[in-house]
Design a protein around this motif. Structure first.
Motif, PDB file in Angstrom:
ATOM      1  N   SER A  22       0.826  -1.214   0.000  1.00  0.00           N
ATOM      2  CA  SER A  22       0.000   0.000   0.000  1.00  0.00           C
ATOM      3  C   SER A  22       0.856   1.259   0.000  1.00  0.00           C
ATOM      4  O   SER A  22       0.410   2.322  -0.455  1.00  0.00           O
ATOM      5  CB  SER A  22      -0.921   0.010   1.228  1.00  0.00           C
ATOM      6  OG  SER A  22      -0.205   0.294   2.420  1.00  0.00           O
ATOM      7  N   ALA A  23       2.090   1.149   0.494  1.00  0.00           N
ATOM      8  CA  ALA A  23       2.971   2.317   0.552  1.00  0.00           C
ATOM      9  C   ALA A  23       3.272   2.869  -0.832  1.00  0.00           C
ATOM     10  O   ALA A  23       3.419   4.085  -1.000  1.00  0.00           O
ATOM     11  CB  ALA A  23       4.280   1.947   1.257  1.00  0.00           C
ATOM     12  N   PHE A  24       3.347   1.996  -1.842  1.00  0.00           N
ATOM     13  CA  PHE A  24       3.666   2.466  -3.184  1.00  0.00           C
ATOM     14  C   PHE A  24       2.579   3.395  -3.712  1.00  0.00           C
ATOM     15  O   PHE A  24       2.861   4.353  -4.427  1.00  0.00           O
ATOM     16  CB  PHE A  24       3.859   1.279  -4.126  1.00  0.00           C
ATOM     17  CG  PHE A  24       5.176   0.583  -3.958  1.00  0.00           C
ATOM     18  CD1 PHE A  24       6.273   0.937  -4.726  1.00  0.00           C
ATOM     19  CD2 PHE A  24       5.333  -0.427  -3.024  1.00  0.00           C
ATOM     20  CE1 PHE A  24       7.494   0.309  -4.568  1.00  0.00           C
ATOM     21  CE2 PHE A  24       6.549  -1.066  -2.849  1.00  0.00           C
ATOM     22  CZ  PHE A  24       7.638  -0.694  -3.618  1.00  0.00           C
ATOM     23  N   VAL A  25       1.329   3.110  -3.349  1.00  0.00           N
ATOM     24  CA  VAL A  25       0.231   3.970  -3.779  1.00  0.00           C
ATOM     25  C   VAL A  25       0.309   5.313  -3.066  1.00  0.00           C
ATOM     26  O   VAL A  25       0.125   6.370  -3.672  1.00  0.00           O
ATOM     27  CB  VAL A  25      -1.122   3.285  -3.499  1.00  0.00           C
ATOM     28  CG1 VAL A  25      -2.274   4.200  -3.904  1.00  0.00           C
ATOM     29  CG2 VAL A  25      -1.215   1.957  -4.240  1.00  0.00           C
ATOM     30  N   SER A  26       0.615   5.289  -1.757  1.00  0.00           N
ATOM     31  CA  SER A  26       0.705   6.535  -0.984  1.00  0.00           C
ATOM     32  C   SER A  26       1.906   7.366  -1.402  1.00  0.00           C
ATOM     33  O   SER A  26       1.835   8.600  -1.463  1.00  0.00           O
ATOM     34  CB  SER A  26       0.778   6.217   0.511  1.00  0.00           C
ATOM     35  OG  SER A  26      -0.438   5.674   0.972  1.00  0.00           O
ATOM     36  N   ILE A  27       3.029   6.718  -1.679  1.00  0.00           N
ATOM     37  CA  ILE A  27       4.226   7.442  -2.101  1.00  0.00           C
ATOM     38  C   ILE A  27       3.964   8.179  -3.411  1.00  0.00           C
ATOM     39  O   ILE A  27       4.448   9.287  -3.620  1.00  0.00           O
ATOM     40  CB  ILE A  27       5.421   6.471  -2.255  1.00  0.00           C
ATOM     41  CG1 ILE A  27       5.902   6.014  -0.869  1.00  0.00           C
ATOM     42  CG2 ILE A  27       6.571   7.131  -3.008  1.00  0.00           C
ATOM     43  CD1 ILE A  27       6.966   4.941  -0.918  1.00  0.00           C
ATOM     44  N   ALA A 262      -3.300  -0.960  -7.099  1.00  0.00           N
ATOM     45  CA  ALA A 262      -3.391   0.066  -8.137  1.00  0.00           C
ATOM     46  C   ALA A 262      -4.656  -0.113  -8.968  1.00  0.00           C
ATOM     47  O   ALA A 262      -5.272   0.862  -9.406  1.00  0.00           O
ATOM     48  CB  ALA A 262      -2.156   0.005  -9.039  1.00  0.00           C
ATOM     49  N   TRP A 263      -5.042  -1.352  -9.163  1.00  0.00           N
ATOM     50  CA  TRP A 263      -6.270  -1.666  -9.894  1.00  0.00           C
ATOM     51  C   TRP A 263      -7.498  -1.190  -9.113  1.00  0.00           C
ATOM     52  O   TRP A 263      -8.372  -0.499  -9.640  1.00  0.00           O
ATOM     53  CB  TRP A 263      -6.329  -3.176 -10.119  1.00  0.00           C
ATOM     54  CG  TRP A 263      -7.476  -3.658 -10.967  1.00  0.00           C
ATOM     55  CD1 TRP A 263      -8.439  -2.905 -11.577  1.00  0.00           C
ATOM     56  CD2 TRP A 263      -7.764  -5.014 -11.301  1.00  0.00           C
ATOM     57  NE1 TRP A 263      -9.314  -3.707 -12.270  1.00  0.00           N
ATOM     58  CE2 TRP A 263      -8.931  -5.012 -12.122  1.00  0.00           C
ATOM     59  CE3 TRP A 263      -7.167  -6.235 -10.992  1.00  0.00           C
ATOM     60  CZ2 TRP A 263      -9.482  -6.188 -12.619  1.00  0.00           C
ATOM     61  CZ3 TRP A 263      -7.712  -7.399 -11.494  1.00  0.00           C
ATOM     62  CH2 TRP A 263      -8.863  -7.369 -12.304  1.00  0.00           C
ATOM     63  N   VAL A 264      -7.532  -1.533  -7.797  1.00  0.00           N
ATOM     64  CA  VAL A 264      -8.702  -1.220  -6.969  1.00  0.00           C
ATOM     65  C   VAL A 264      -8.778   0.264  -6.615  1.00  0.00           C
ATOM     66  O   VAL A 264      -9.839   0.893  -6.712  1.00  0.00           O
ATOM     67  CB  VAL A 264      -8.680  -2.070  -5.681  1.00  0.00           C
ATOM     68  CG1 VAL A 264      -9.801  -1.638  -4.737  1.00  0.00           C
ATOM     69  CG2 VAL A 264      -8.805  -3.549  -6.015  1.00  0.00           C
ATOM     70  N   LEU A 265      -7.643   0.852  -6.197  1.00  0.00           N
ATOM     71  CA  LEU A 265      -7.656   2.212  -5.670  1.00  0.00           C
ATOM     72  C   LEU A 265      -7.442   3.284  -6.731  1.00  0.00           C
ATOM     73  O   LEU A 265      -7.941   4.403  -6.588  1.00  0.00           O
ATOM     74  CB  LEU A 265      -6.583   2.351  -4.585  1.00  0.00           C
ATOM     75  CG  LEU A 265      -6.749   1.429  -3.361  1.00  0.00           C
ATOM     76  CD1 LEU A 265      -5.609   1.633  -2.391  1.00  0.00           C
ATOM     77  CD2 LEU A 265      -8.094   1.663  -2.681  1.00  0.00           C
ATOM     78  N   LEU A 266      -6.666   2.949  -7.769  1.00  0.00           N
ATOM     79  CA  LEU A 266      -6.347   3.956  -8.784  1.00  0.00           C
ATOM     80  C   LEU A 266      -7.034   3.699 -10.121  1.00  0.00           C
ATOM     81  O   LEU A 266      -6.909   4.505 -11.042  1.00  0.00           O
ATOM     82  CB  LEU A 266      -4.824   4.017  -8.995  1.00  0.00           C
ATOM     83  CG  LEU A 266      -3.984   4.332  -7.746  1.00  0.00           C
ATOM     84  CD1 LEU A 266      -2.506   4.311  -8.093  1.00  0.00           C
ATOM     85  CD2 LEU A 266      -4.380   5.681  -7.155  1.00  0.00           C
ATOM     86  N   GLY A 267      -7.728   2.577 -10.220  1.00  0.00           N
ATOM     87  CA  GLY A 267      -8.412   2.267 -11.472  1.00  0.00           C
ATOM     88  C   GLY A 267      -7.470   1.913 -12.600  1.00  0.00           C
ATOM     89  O   GLY A 267      -7.845   2.017 -13.775  1.00  0.00           O
ATOM     90  N   GLU A 268      -6.229   1.498 -12.273  1.00  0.00           N
ATOM     91  CA  GLU A 268      -5.248   1.131 -13.298  1.00  0.00           C
ATOM     92  C   GLU A 268      -5.413  -0.351 -13.634  1.00  0.00           C
ATOM     93  O   GLU A 268      -4.963  -1.221 -12.890  1.00  0.00           O
ATOM     94  CB  GLU A 268      -3.833   1.421 -12.804  1.00  0.00           C
ATOM     95  CG  GLU A 268      -3.593   2.904 -12.533  1.00  0.00           C
ATOM     96  CD  GLU A 268      -2.192   3.178 -11.999  1.00  0.00           C
ATOM     97  OE1 GLU A 268      -1.459   2.203 -11.730  1.00  0.00           O
ATOM     98  OE2 GLU A 268      -1.843   4.354 -11.838  1.00  0.00           O
TER      99      GLU A 268
END
Length: 304
Positions: A22-27, A262-268
């Motif tokens: 999850s840190a990669f998404v926050s970073i 990234a798929w769930v939170l960022l729609g990637e």
């Protein structure tokens, strides 16, 4: 009792892997408003406050003198150097290249663990790491467009390589410290050492915090509380109960989880190649963590 301890260690390792993913998404969010050093310092300060409060509540006090060499080295390398150069490196290279280079870290951990901690390198561990590394490379290539869609500077590659080396050195230095201090003590004071090493970035942190959007600052605080304070503590708990090489191999699950988050939170939406690479990462972790049932029943020294 030993089986229960092994289960708890596995759960702790799982918590660590999920939070580090999850840190990669926050970073990605916080890094748009904060420079590498300022982001590392803010994250470490938040983590130190939380860990320090828990340490005071639990009244664990200072770690024994014998634990301090490992705490100092892991604090400087892992909490300090690793966080700064990784933040910097990911600004110089695409995410795929960063993933491929940084993921030599678990391989270095296994080699350093064999050299300095006298840990064995069982065939299952080596095979699992080979499969997972192939998966990490696959994920990396898919994220960077097979080498055509991304960007990678020589400086960025060197920084990611330095991050992998600092990560590996920090893990191997932390392992002996856990023989003398608790997971909470080793993590708390390692985080404090890292924060002190990053104090030269205090001016940047204050300046950038004044103009950063609230979402970026909240992501920085999240990084300190969960992927740092909680995840590094659960990591230390698990590391104290297994080998450094086996724990390092477990982190190969991170790329697969990053793809899902990234798929769930960022729609990637991930492509088939990315999904295949993630599956390889998880398969390799499963192989590296597996062991003969007879060995488990006998309680070999490698697992303790």
């Amino acid at each position: 009792m030993q089986k229960q301890s092994s289960r708890l260690a596995l759960v702790a390792a799982g918590v660590t892997v999920v939070l580090w993913a999850s840190a990669f998404v926050s970073i990605r969010s916080a890094g748009a408003a904060y420079s590498p050093g300022a982001l590392a310092l803010g994250r470490l300060l938040a983590g130190s406050l939380v860990l320090g409060a828990v340490l005071l509540v639990r009244r664990e006090g200072l770690p024994p003198r014998a634990a301090w060499p490992g705490i100092l080295v892991s604090g400087l390398l892992w909490f300090g150097v690793y966080m700064v150069v990784l933040n910097w490196g990911e600004q110089e290279v695409d995410a795929g290249t960063a993933a491929m280079v940084v993921n030599i870290g678990p391989i270095l951990i296994a080699l350093l663990g064999a050299r300095f901690l006298k840990e064995s390198l069982p065939p299952r561990l080596l095979a699992g790491m080979a499969v997972s590394f192939a998966g990490a490379v696959t994920v990396g290539l898919s994220m960077s467009g097979g080498g055509s869609g991304g960007h990678a500077s020589a400086l960025g590659v060197v920084l990611c390589l330095l991050a992998a080396m600092a990560y590996a050195g920090g893990v191997v230095a932390q392992k002996p410290a856990l023989a003398h201090g608790s997971a909470l003590q080793v993590t708390t004071f390692g985080c404090l050492v890292g924060a002190m090493a990053c104090l030269p970035f205090a001016g940047q942190l204050v300046e950038e915090a004044g103009r950063a959007p609230l979402s970026a600052t909240l992501n920085m605080v999240y990084l300190g509380v969960f992927p740092t304070a909680l995840a590094f503590t659960t990591w230390a708990y698990a590391l104290a109960r297994t080998t450094a090489g086996r724990m390092g191999a477990t982190t190969y699950a991170v790329p697969a989880l990053v793809v899902v988050l990234a798929w769930v939170l960022l729609g990637e939406l991930p492509g088939l190649l990315t999904l295949a690479g993630g599956a390889l990462c998880l398969a390799g972790v499963a192989v590296s963590r597996s062991r003969a049932r007879a060995s488990v029943a006998a309680g070999t020294a490698e697992s303790t």
